[in-house]
Design a protein around this motif. Sequence first.
Motif, PDB file in Angstrom:
ATOM      1  N   GLN A   1      -3.599   9.325  -7.581  1.00 31.22           N
ATOM      2  CA  GLN A   1      -3.081   7.982  -7.798  1.00 31.22           C
ATOM      3  C   GLN A   1      -3.437   7.088  -6.614  1.00 31.22           C
ATOM      4  OE1 GLN A   1      -2.464   7.674 -10.937  1.00 31.22           O
ATOM      5  NE2 GLN A   1      -0.290   7.222 -11.002  1.00 31.22           N
ATOM      6  N   GLY A   2      -3.958   5.909  -6.937  1.00 33.12           N
ATOM      7  CA  GLY A   2      -4.162   4.893  -5.926  1.00 33.12           C
ATOM      8  C   GLY A   2      -3.033   3.884  -5.968  1.00 33.12           C
ATOM      9  N   GLU A   3      -2.960   3.037  -4.988  1.00 33.84           N
ATOM     10  CA  GLU A   3      -1.900   2.028  -4.972  1.00 33.84           C
ATOM     11  C   GLU A   3      -2.048   1.049  -6.130  1.00 33.84           C
ATOM     12  OE1 GLU A   3      -1.738   0.229  -1.134  1.00 33.84           O
ATOM     13  OE2 GLU A   3      -0.890   2.025  -0.165  1.00 33.84           O
TER      14      GLU A   3
ATOM     15  N   VAL B   1     -18.673   9.126  -0.107  1.00 31.15           N
ATOM     16  CA  VAL B   1     -17.273   8.728   0.008  1.00 31.15           C
ATOM     17  C   VAL B   1     -16.743   9.065   1.402  1.00 31.15           C
ATOM     18  CG1 VAL B   1     -14.955   9.076  -0.922  1.00 31.15           C
ATOM     19  CG2 VAL B   1     -16.915   9.023  -2.462  1.00 31.15           C
ATOM     20  N   ASN B   2     -15.924   8.158   1.915  1.00 28.82           N
ATOM     21  CA  ASN B   2     -15.227   8.378   3.182  1.00 28.82           C
ATOM     22  C   ASN B   2     -13.765   7.984   3.000  1.00 28.82           C
ATOM     23  OD1 ASN B   2     -15.120   8.824   6.203  1.00 28.82           O
ATOM     24  ND2 ASN B   2     -14.481   6.679   6.108  1.00 28.82           N
TER      25      ASN B   2
ATOM     26  N   GLY C   1      -5.570   6.293   4.108  1.00 30.23           N
ATOM     27  CA  GLY C   1      -5.786   6.553   2.698  1.00 30.23           C
ATOM     28  C   GLY C   1      -6.804   5.650   2.041  1.00 30.23           C
ATOM     29  N   THR C   2      -7.424   4.734   2.782  1.00 32.31           N
ATOM     30  CA  THR C   2      -8.426   3.844   2.205  1.00 32.31           C
ATOM     31  C   THR C   2      -9.689   4.632   1.877  1.00 32.31           C
ATOM     32  OG1 THR C   2      -7.573   1.941   3.431  1.00 32.31           O
ATOM     33  CG2 THR C   2      -9.819   1.789   2.570  1.00 32.31           C
ATOM     34  N   VAL C   3     -10.144   4.527   0.631  1.00 29.31           N
ATOM     35  CA  VAL C   3     -11.347   5.222   0.175  1.00 29.31           C
ATOM     36  C   VAL C   3     -12.487   4.214   0.115  1.00 29.31           C
ATOM     37  CG1 VAL C   3     -12.388   6.588  -1.668  1.00 29.31           C
ATOM     38  CG2 VAL C   3      -9.943   6.811  -1.174  1.00 29.31           C
TER      39      VAL C   3
ATOM     40  N   ARG D   1      -7.220   2.663  -2.413  1.00 30.19           N
ATOM     41  CA  ARG D   1      -6.395   3.280  -1.384  1.00 30.19           C
ATOM     42  C   ARG D   1      -5.474   4.308  -2.025  1.00 30.19           C
ATOM     43  NH1 ARG D   1      -2.710   0.056   3.141  1.00 30.19           N
ATOM     44  NH2 ARG D   1      -2.095   1.884   4.367  1.00 30.19           N
ATOM     45  N   ILE D   2      -5.527   5.508  -1.487  1.00 28.11           N
ATOM     46  CA  ILE D   2      -4.696   6.587  -2.020  1.00 28.11           C
ATOM     47  C   ILE D   2      -3.222   6.240  -1.828  1.00 28.11           C
ATOM     48  CG2 ILE D   2      -4.127   9.039  -1.811  1.00 28.11           C
ATOM     49  CD1 ILE D   2      -6.938   9.494  -0.753  1.00 28.11           C
ATOM     50  N   LYS D   3      -2.441   6.486  -2.858  1.00 25.14           N
ATOM     51  CA  LYS D   3      -1.003   6.249  -2.749  1.00 25.14           C
ATOM     52  C   LYS D   3      -0.368   7.397  -1.974  1.00 25.14           C
ATOM     53  CE  LYS D   3       3.231   5.312  -5.357  1.00 25.14           C
ATOM     54  NZ  LYS D   3       3.854   5.159  -6.689  1.00 25.14           N
ATOM     55  N   LEU D   4       0.138   7.082  -0.805  1.00 29.74           N
ATOM     56  CA  LEU D   4       0.818   8.050   0.049  1.00 29.74           C
ATOM     57  C   LEU D   4       2.298   7.709   0.071  1.00 29.74           C
ATOM     58  CD1 LEU D   4      -1.744   8.040   3.015  1.00 29.74           C
ATOM     59  CD2 LEU D   4      -1.612   9.680   1.124  1.00 29.74           C
ATOM     60  N   VAL D   5       3.138   8.692  -0.170  1.00 30.52           N
ATOM     61  CA  VAL D   5       4.580   8.461  -0.258  1.00 30.52           C
ATOM     62  C   VAL D   5       5.299   9.404   0.689  1.00 30.52           C
ATOM     63  CG1 VAL D   5       4.400   7.703  -2.657  1.00 30.52           C
ATOM     64  CG2 VAL D   5       4.882  10.098  -2.159  1.00 30.52           C
ATOM     65  N   ASN D   6       6.529   9.048   0.989  1.00 30.07           N
ATOM     66  CA  ASN D   6       7.359   9.889   1.857  1.00 30.07           C
ATOM     67  C   ASN D   6       8.821   9.781   1.430  1.00 30.07           C
ATOM     68  OD1 ASN D   6       8.116  11.608   3.915  1.00 30.07           O
ATOM     69  ND2 ASN D   6       8.156   9.998   5.479  1.00 30.07           N
ATOM     70  N   PRO D   7       9.149  10.232   0.222  1.00 29.91           N
ATOM     71  CA  PRO D   7      10.545  10.170  -0.228  1.00 29.91           C
ATOM     72  C   PRO D   7      11.392  11.199   0.510  1.00 29.91           C
ATOM     73  CG  PRO D   7       9.221  11.352  -1.831  1.00 29.91           C
ATOM     74  CD  PRO D   7       8.272  10.828  -0.793  1.00 29.91           C
ATOM     75  N   PRO D   8      12.710  11.031   0.561  1.00 27.58           N
ATOM     76  CA  PRO D   8      13.570  12.033   1.215  1.00 27.58           C
ATOM     77  C   PRO D   8      13.433  13.382   0.529  1.00 27.58           C
ATOM     78  CG  PRO D   8      14.773   9.987   0.816  1.00 27.58           C
ATOM     79  CD  PRO D   8      13.481   9.861   0.085  1.00 27.58           C
ATOM     80  N   THR D   9      13.276  14.421   1.332  1.00 32.59           N
ATOM     81  CA  THR D   9      13.098  15.758   0.765  1.00 32.59           C
ATOM     82  C   THR D   9      14.336  16.229   0.005  1.00 32.59           C
ATOM     83  OG1 THR D   9      13.780  16.725   2.890  1.00 32.59           O
ATOM     84  CG2 THR D   9      11.419  16.428   2.508  1.00 32.59           C
ATOM     85  N   ALA D  10      15.503  15.693   0.375  1.00 37.34           N
ATOM     86  CA  ALA D  10      16.721  16.092  -0.333  1.00 37.34           C
ATOM     87  C   ALA D  10      16.699  15.656  -1.790  1.00 37.34           C
ATOM     88  CB  ALA D  10      17.951  15.506   0.366  1.00 37.34           C
ATOM     89  N   GLY D  11      15.898  14.650  -2.113  1.00 36.78           N
ATOM     90  CA  GLY D  11      15.828  14.165  -3.484  1.00 36.78           C
ATOM     91  C   GLY D  11      14.623  14.667  -4.244  1.00 36.78           C
TER      92      GLY D  11
END
Length: 247
Positions: free
Chosen positions: A122-124, A136-137, A142-144, A162-172
């Motif tokens: 998934q990209g943004e 490709v670079n 995350g920019t492609v 740009r690759i979608k990078l996420v950081n949700p709380p691990t507890a969820g």
Amino acid sequence: MDKLVYTAMTGARHILDQQATTANNLANATTNGFRAQLDTFRAVPVVAEGLPTRTFVVGNTVGADYRAGPIETTGRPLDVAVRGEGWLAVQSTDGSEAYTRAGGLKISENGLLQTSGGLTLQGENGPIAVPPNMEVNIAADGTVSGIDTSQTQPGPANVLGRIKLVNPPTAGLVRGDDGLFRQTSGEVAQADQGVRLADGCLEGSNVNPVDAMVSMIALARSFDTQMSLLKNAENNAAKASQILALN
């Protein structure tokens, strides 16, 4: 029948569950980006007449070990590893968004950037399409970008997405049957600009094979203990039957 049979049975059953989890972790000790599964259990006193001298074993929480695995340098341009906390967003087989740490990427026959397992990255702004003859670079954010190699004189790099990078709380987060993680709320995580990638690298599994083997041995011994308790209950019942027969 002695109530010991039921208490020992619950212990043996959950030990088998733990053994299955440990075996699965051990089988994925070399799987890129794998997060070890954790099973926790607790003892609950049996509420009945008399003193609560017996306990049942019940499942409590099934989670994952979110510690980062070792990063190995491969030198392959399409290999990326998440530095620290964060996830790569992918489209699962059912069309929903899910998250993984496995950064071995490839370009599909249709020109889409995918994981090595065939899941579309998934990209943004949606999936990232790579035109033919593109070198490709992937940047740390995350920019492609790609450079057309069909020309005798390569031109400037073109940003493909740009690759979608996420950081949700691990507890969820919860692990699905497909090995991907999703939010327990069912919502889609927002992109996090603070997540960074290391290109030309892959993150290994965070499973320690030695610890997993030791755990397997300890669980096997615990299972033998539960079987011994069941055997003792059987012997007690046989002796009691003999005494009643004499009376």
